[in-house]
Design an enzyme around this catalytic site. Structure first.
Site, PDB file in Angstrom:
ATOM      1  N   ASP A   1     -65.248  -8.182  29.010  1.00 56.74           N
ATOM      2  CA  ASP A   1     -66.381  -7.906  29.904  1.00 56.74           C
ATOM      3  C   ASP A   1     -65.874  -7.854  31.340  1.00 56.74           C
ATOM      4  O   ASP A   1     -64.718  -7.507  31.566  1.00 56.74           O
ATOM      5  CB  ASP A   1     -67.464  -8.978  29.673  1.00 56.74           C
ATOM      6  CG  ASP A   1     -68.857  -8.443  29.978  1.00 56.74           C
ATOM      7  OD1 ASP A   1     -69.072  -7.982  31.109  1.00 56.74           O
ATOM      8  OD2 ASP A   1     -69.727  -8.480  29.091  1.00 56.74           O
TER       9      ASP A   1
ATOM     10  N   HIS B   1     -64.378  -4.715  32.114  1.00 50.79           N
ATOM     11  CA  HIS B   1     -65.361  -3.876  32.803  1.00 50.79           C
ATOM     12  C   HIS B   1     -65.156  -3.801  34.307  1.00 50.79           C
ATOM     13  O   HIS B   1     -66.003  -3.295  35.034  1.00 50.79           O
ATOM     14  CB  HIS B   1     -66.782  -4.363  32.473  1.00 50.79           C
ATOM     15  CG  HIS B   1     -67.121  -4.260  31.014  1.00 50.79           C
ATOM     16  ND1 HIS B   1     -68.319  -4.666  30.490  1.00 50.79           N
ATOM     17  CD2 HIS B   1     -66.398  -3.798  29.960  1.00 50.79           C
ATOM     18  CE1 HIS B   1     -68.335  -4.457  29.178  1.00 50.79           C
ATOM     19  NE2 HIS B   1     -67.178  -3.943  28.837  1.00 50.79           N
TER      20      HIS B   1
END
Ligand SMILES: *[C@@H]1O[C@H](CO)[C@@H](O)[C@H](O)[C@H]1NC(C)=O
Ligand SMILES: *[C@@H]1O[C@H](CO)[C@@H](O)[C@H](O)[C@H]1NC(C)=O
Ligand SMILES: *[C@@H]1O[C@H](CO)[C@@H](O)[C@H](O)[C@H]1NC(C)=O
Length: 396
Positions: A217, A240
């Site tokens: 993430d 991310h």
């Protein structure tokens, strides 16, 4: 003359005494409290911490070489003197994540002034079997433990440790003041869910430097109330990217102010640097945000402001975001984009972004739907230096 000498000798003696106290300060090795490699260390760790924290001289808790099992731990202050937690070996979480509530840490440090966490060892969250299994789309696996929580920690250094395979976020910082995170390794696979590297919220005077963050993430995420955060020399990817927000989801969020991200590398990340706010939601603000000297290697959205952030269509995008964004610069950003939309600045219709500057961007896209281009909404951008992709028709 004699008096002068005496003074010098005396101050040297005092200095030596202080140094000796700091260096030979009490050492609390968990194996002296009964911990054994490949066995459970819960009790030994708790006792070692309690004794060290009560010490009136600087003290050190040591987790030596070996792998020690730990179901969970909370290390509370305030302590009577500076305290070091030196982890040389590995602390390993059980596979079963039972018994945790929303937001709990597997290992938590709380209310401590002058903590040093170091030693080169590993916090192994053992999350391989839970990713994607304990969550619904809207409930984000929030009952899975965060590997390391730092709550209300001040004047402290967290360095040279590894966070491995966290079940949820790796590191979460809340209410921190004057903290330095450096030489960290944060590792989980690309397909691990919700394993943000470091999340900072409601904290001031924080730096994150010289670290490697490979996770599933956000590499680093910045929550509301964060002031004066510097991120420098960090390599992200997979994951991310570095993100401010999401903001506006909750009521009464405190402003984000003074964030600098510089000299970082992004490899194969979904985004590079991103600011995200929820539409149709609460008020908030973020200002004085600087992103500079950033190298992008095959990054999805290298430069992104998204004020219509609405994963899984949970919200009504008809109403604009009420988070005010101002004083933002993106400078010296180069490398390759893995999508043609290399610079994407989507600001709020209700509160157009103020004072945005973009300069010396050189982002290439090689696919057949290229070349790279930029898009912007509700923002008037000042462009300096070279711009590739060429600036879009910026609209106020
Ligand atoms: C910040 O923390 C560091 C590390 O403990 C310490 O040396 C320094 O004095 C602190 N700064 C302030 C202003 O307290
Ligand atoms: C942050 O650092 C600045 C400069 O050293 C200092 O003036 C300020 O008081 C610090 N903030 C907090 C909350 O300690
Ligand atoms: C920001 O925080 C750093 C410590 O990370 C400190 O040295 C610096 O003085 C702070 N700057 C301001 C403007 O508070």
């Amino acid at each position: 003359m004699g008096l002068k000498m005496n003074r010098k000798v005396l101050s040297l003696f005092v200095l030596l005494a202080i140094t000796a106290t700091a260096q030979c300060g009490n050492v609390y090795d968990i194996t002296k409290y009964g911990a054994k490699s490949n066995n459970d260390a819960n009790q030994a760790l708790g006792q070692a911490w309690k004794a060290a924290c009560a010490s009136k001289v600087p003290s050190k808790v040591v987790v030596p070489k070996g792998t020690f099992r730990l179901s969970r731990a909370a290390f509370f202050g305030p302590c009577k003197a500076p305290i070091e937690f030196m982890i040389v070996g590995t602390l390993q979480a059980p596979q079963n994540p039972g018994g945790f509530k929303d937001g709990d840490g597997w290992v938590t440090f709380q209310d401590i002034d002058r903590l040093t966490l170091d030693g080169g060892g590993t916090f192994d969250g053992n999350g391989q079997n839970v990713w994607g299994k304990h969550c619904t789309r809207l409930n984000y696996c929030s009952k899975l433990p965060i590997n390391l929580r730092f709550n209300f920690i001040k004047n402290s250094v967290i360095k040279s440790v590894t966070s491995l395979n966290s079940k949820q976020f790796h590191i979460m910082v809340l209410g921190g003041v004057n903290l330095s995170f450096r030489n960290l390794k944060i590792i989980a696979p690309e397909d691990s869910y919700n394993t943000d590297g470091i999340h900072i919220g409601r904290s001031t005077n924080i730096s994150i430097t010289d670290s490697y963050i490979q996770t599933g993430d956000d590499c680093i995420s910045v929550g509301d109330g964060t002031k004066n955060l510097t991120v420098k020399g960090v390599t992200c990817g997979p994951g991310h990217g570095i993100s401010i927000g999401s903001l506006g989801k909750y009521r009464n969020e405190a402003p984000v102010q003074g964030i600098t991200v510089r000299d970082c590398t992004f490899k194969n990340t979904q985004n590079g640097v991103r600011i995200k706010t929820w539409p149709n939601a609460n008020e908030g603000s973020a200002s004085d945000l600087r992103f500079e000297n950033l190298y992008m290697q095959n990054v999805g959205s290298p430069v992104l402001i998204d004020q219509e952030y609405c994963p899984w269509n949970q919200c009504n995008t008809q109403n604009p975001s009420k988070v005010k964004l101002s004083k933002i610069s993106f400078k010296n950003i180069w490398g390759t984009s893995s999508t043609p939309l290399a610079v994407n600045l989507i600001c709020s219709r209700g509160y157009p972004c103020q004072n945005v500057e973009v300069g010396n961007i050189d982002l290439k896209y090689k696919g057949k739907d290229g070349p790279a281009h930029s898009v912007c909404k509700n923002v008037n951008v000042k462009v300096t230096g070279k711009m590739n992709p060429s600036p879009c028709k910026f609209k106020a």
